[in-house]
Design a protein around this motif. Structure first.
Motif, mmCIF file in Angstrom:
data_model
loop_
_atom_site.group_PDB
_atom_site.id
_atom_site.type_symbol
_atom_site.label_atom_id
_atom_site.label_comp_id
_atom_site.label_asym_id
_atom_site.label_seq_id
_atom_site.Cartn_x
_atom_site.Cartn_y
_atom_site.Cartn_z
ATOM 1 N N TYR A 5 0.923 -1.177 0.060
ATOM 2 C CA TYR A 5 0.058 -0.035 -0.057
ATOM 3 C C TYR A 5 0.835 1.249 0.073
ATOM 4 C CZ TYR A 5 0.891 0.416 5.147
ATOM 5 O OH TYR A 5 1.424 0.472 6.260
ATOM 6 N N ALA A 39 -10.294 3.986 9.542
ATOM 7 C CA ALA A 39 -10.636 2.904 9.045
ATOM 8 C C ALA A 39 -11.044 1.921 10.140
ATOM 9 C CB ALA A 39 -9.323 2.092 8.323
ATOM 10 N N GLY A 86 -7.387 -7.813 4.537
ATOM 11 C CA GLY A 86 -6.174 -7.215 3.925
ATOM 12 C C GLY A 86 -6.096 -6.515 2.693
ATOM 13 N N ARG A 88 -8.531 -5.372 1.096
ATOM 14 C CA ARG A 88 -9.485 -4.013 0.942
ATOM 15 C C ARG A 88 -8.696 -3.108 1.484
ATOM 16 N NH1 ARG A 88 -12.290 -0.654 -1.125
ATOM 17 N NH2 ARG A 88 -13.872 0.300 0.196
ATOM 18 N N PHE A 89 -7.708 -3.565 2.685
ATOM 19 C CA PHE A 89 -7.226 -2.379 3.374
ATOM 20 C C PHE A 89 -6.338 -1.672 2.143
ATOM 21 C CE2 PHE A 89 -3.419 -0.713 5.545
ATOM 22 C CZ PHE A 89 -4.131 -0.080 6.586
#
Lengths: 115, 308, 224
Positions: A5, A39, A86, A88-89
């Motif tokens: 990310y 989040a 994970g 999606r995170f």
């Protein structure tokens, strides 16, 4: 899972998003973050019943404050996902970074990045 | 006789009385008043002149009342508590008497929120019940609220409004009784579009002997269209419009709805005339003064009885 | 308690537009309880003002201080030190309007601004919702109305309601507002006192209200 990310995201851990206060979000913007997002767990799945719902309302409040002073409310956002998501995170992190990139740097900015 | 107004005399003589209503213009044009009022002359005993109706600024009720007197029409001065405190109210009441105004209608007044000056400060120093008591005290004791004796005692035939359709229904007749206790001589009801409820209300008033203590006039407003009926049904708090009214208007061609509304008003008058305790009708043809003659004629109420 | 709410931030920003150093003072009294001007709200407003000014490229320095109460001279004295050394160009008070007036009286040369709109005397209905219950008429008679105040809670302050606009328990001015006279009727019914409502309530004496001029209470037993 070694998911990538964007590295510009700075993570601040809290026990529950119910702990996130209006002031935390504002301070991040004040200190130059180009965007801030919370989040939280999926709605209905809060371990403390309503922490994520409280966070959502606070995010909405901060959006209104930013709008009132002429900043894009999109710089603040609430996302919901479970600890098991994970992928999606990472997706949210990319998505939000992209949104902020489009908005450009915060006019408040003093160099510090994200939160 | 309390004031000896034409309206009072009609009641005293046992006639079924008719009153009308007109709203003053939103400007200084006196011609407008002559135009509207001429349709009411000879049709009704007296004409209510509204006082900043629906909290919209209009020419002063008292000035219009005087203009009507000049035209040979008896006015009913409407007075609301929203715009004046007890000093101004009493001053106006004394002034009205000096101008020859004999019928006064005491109202609380619509809240200014929906008027044309919602930023205004309202007064409500006294309420409609206390305004009735003020008129009575001036007339019967010759005294102001503060017990100061008046030089020259005014004479009023005191009126007020009642709404049989507002809530809580069970308290409505008690409130009517309170207005009588405060000193009212005649009452005009809110427009009736729920005949059953009105009958129940009048029966209660009759059973309690209240119809012996004051003259109750049934409020009649002809409906112009389905749209008007729906608006009143949905957006006017304290006003009930039963579906049969709307269905009947719907049953005719749009262009004919106005005529149907007039016909319904006529039938309503004939209906309320038969209800025990109803002493007259108050015809409120809002911005429709020219049709009043048709309504009164249709209801068999013309010519109005001569009285000295 | 006195219930207040924040003025729009734009309005506060306009008030402080000419200043670069201000003192933002909260109050731990009523306005803390109604979440309008306590320590937390002081922090939020300070941050919002700073963000707005940074955005304009003209930073503002804000010192935050929340006093025990702003309606008591002894606590206002606590501003002595920050104000005395001329560090601040203006004070913005987040108390009810008593606060800024007290500060202005105590520090005669200081510019003082209100950040709140003082709204009413009331209480909370639920978390985040407050409503008006009292108009401080100075002569309480609520026991005559089922312990409900028609002066503060009836849109027309009627003493002989309900008016003809009462529908379904709601006030004619808004379906969001209860008709207090409907509530009075229900409560009097429950208490078996509806017959009392048949009496005409006569003229209210407003001399004890604001109409009698600004009010003052003097307690000789407490005066020093």
């Amino acid at each position: 899972m070694r998911l990538n990310y964007p590295s510009n995201i700075k993570i601040i851990n809290v026990p529950c998003t119910g702990r996130v206060d209006i002031l935390h979000l504002l301070k991040a913007v004040e200190d130059g973050a180009d965007g801030v997002y919370v989040a939280g767990c999926l709605e209905g799945d809060c371990h403390y019943v309503s922490g994520n719902l409280k966070a959502k309302r606070r995010v909405t409040y901060v959006k209104k404050v930013l709008e009132d002073i002429g900043l894009e409310p999109e710089r603040v956002e609430m996302y919901n996902l479970s600890a098991a998501q994970g992928t999606r995170f990472a997706e949210i992190a990319r998505e939000f970074t992209e949104r902020i990139r489009e908005l450009g740097p915060s006019p408040v900015g003093s160099g510090a990045k994200a939160a | 006789m309390k004031a000896g107004s034409h309206l009072e005399k009609m009641f005293a003589a046992g006639h079924f009385a008719v009153t009308g209503e007109m709203g003053p213009p939103r400007g200084a044009d006196a011609g407008h008043i002559h135009e509207k009022a001429k349709y009411l002359k000879g049709m009704v005993e007296s004409v209510n002149v509204t006082d900043n109706q629906t909290a919209v600024v209009r020419m002063a009720s008292m000035a219009v009342c005087r203009l009507l007197l000049d035209m040979g029409i008896e006015p009913n001065l409407q007075m609301v508590c929203r715009d004046r405190n007890r000093l101004a109210i009493q001053a106006d009441l004394l002034g009205a008497a000096a101008l020859g105004i004999k019928n006064v209608l005491c109202l609380s007044g619509d809240h200014q929120k929906f008027g044309d000056h919602p930023q205004a400060k309202n007064v409500f120093d006294i309420d409609s019940m206390q305004l009735i008591a003020t008129c009575k005290k001036l007339r019967d004791e010759g005294k102001l609220i503060n017990d100061h004796e008046c030089e020259g005692v005014p004479q009023y035939f005191i009126g007020a409004a009642v709404n049989p359709f507002a809530d809580p229904f069970d308290f409505r007749v008690t409130r009517l009784a309170k207005k009588i206790e405060a000193g009212v001589d005649f009452l005009q009801t809110q427009c009736i579009y729920n005949m059953e409820k009105f009958r129940t209300y009048m029966q209660q008033a009759y059973d309690q002997g209240l119809t012996e203590k004051c003259y109750i006039m049934a409020g009649i407003t002809p409906l112009k269209s389905v749209g008007m009926a729906r608006y009143m049904q949905k957006f006017v708090p304290g006003l009930e419009v039963t579906e049969d009214f709307i269905e009947r208007l719907k049953g005719v061609d749009k262009k004919k709805q106005g005529d149907e509304g007039i016909k319904m008003a006529i039938e309503q008058i004939q209906e309320v005339k038969e209800i025990k305790g109803v002493a007259g009708v108050h015809v409120m043809a809002i911005e429709w003064e020219e049709r009043v003659e048709e309504i009164v004629t249709g209801a068999g109420l013309l010519p109005r009885p001569e009285i000295s | 308690m006195v219930v207040a709410e924040s003025k729009p931030i734009e309005e506060i920003l306009a008030m402080v537009a000419d200043f670069d150093k201000i003192l933002l003072t909260g109050c731990k009294g009523c306005v803390t309880v109604c979440n309008a001007g306590g320590q937390k709200e002081v922090g939020i407003l300070a941050s919002a003002l700073k963000i707005a000014r940074k955005k304009e490229g003209r930073e503002i320095e804000i010192e935050e201080i929340t006093l025990e109460r702003q309606c008591d001279p002894e606590y206002i004295d606590q501003l002595e030190e920050p104000i005395a050394n001329d560090k601040y160009e203006a004070v913005v008070s987040m108390a009810c309007s008593v606060g800024p007036q007290y500060i202005a009286k105590r520090y005669e040369d200081m510019l003082v601004f209100p950040a709140l709109n003082t709204t009413f005397i009331g209480g909370s209905l639920e978390h985040g919702v407050w409503a008006e219950f009292c108009q401080a008429c100075g002569s309480c008679g609520i026991h005559n109305f089922g312990t409900l105040c028609p002066i503060a809670r009836c849109a027309k302050s009627l003493l002989n309601g309900p008016c003809g606009g009462s529908a379904g328990g709601k006030c004619e001015i808004s379906p969001e507002i209860d008709c207090v006279w409907h509530l009075i009727y229900e409560r009097m019914s429950r208490l078996g006192q509806v017959d009392k409502m048949a009496n005409v309530v006569m003229f209210k004496d407003w001399t004890t209200s604001r109409d009698g001029g600004p009010r003052k209470i003097v307690r000789e037993d407490l005066k020093q």
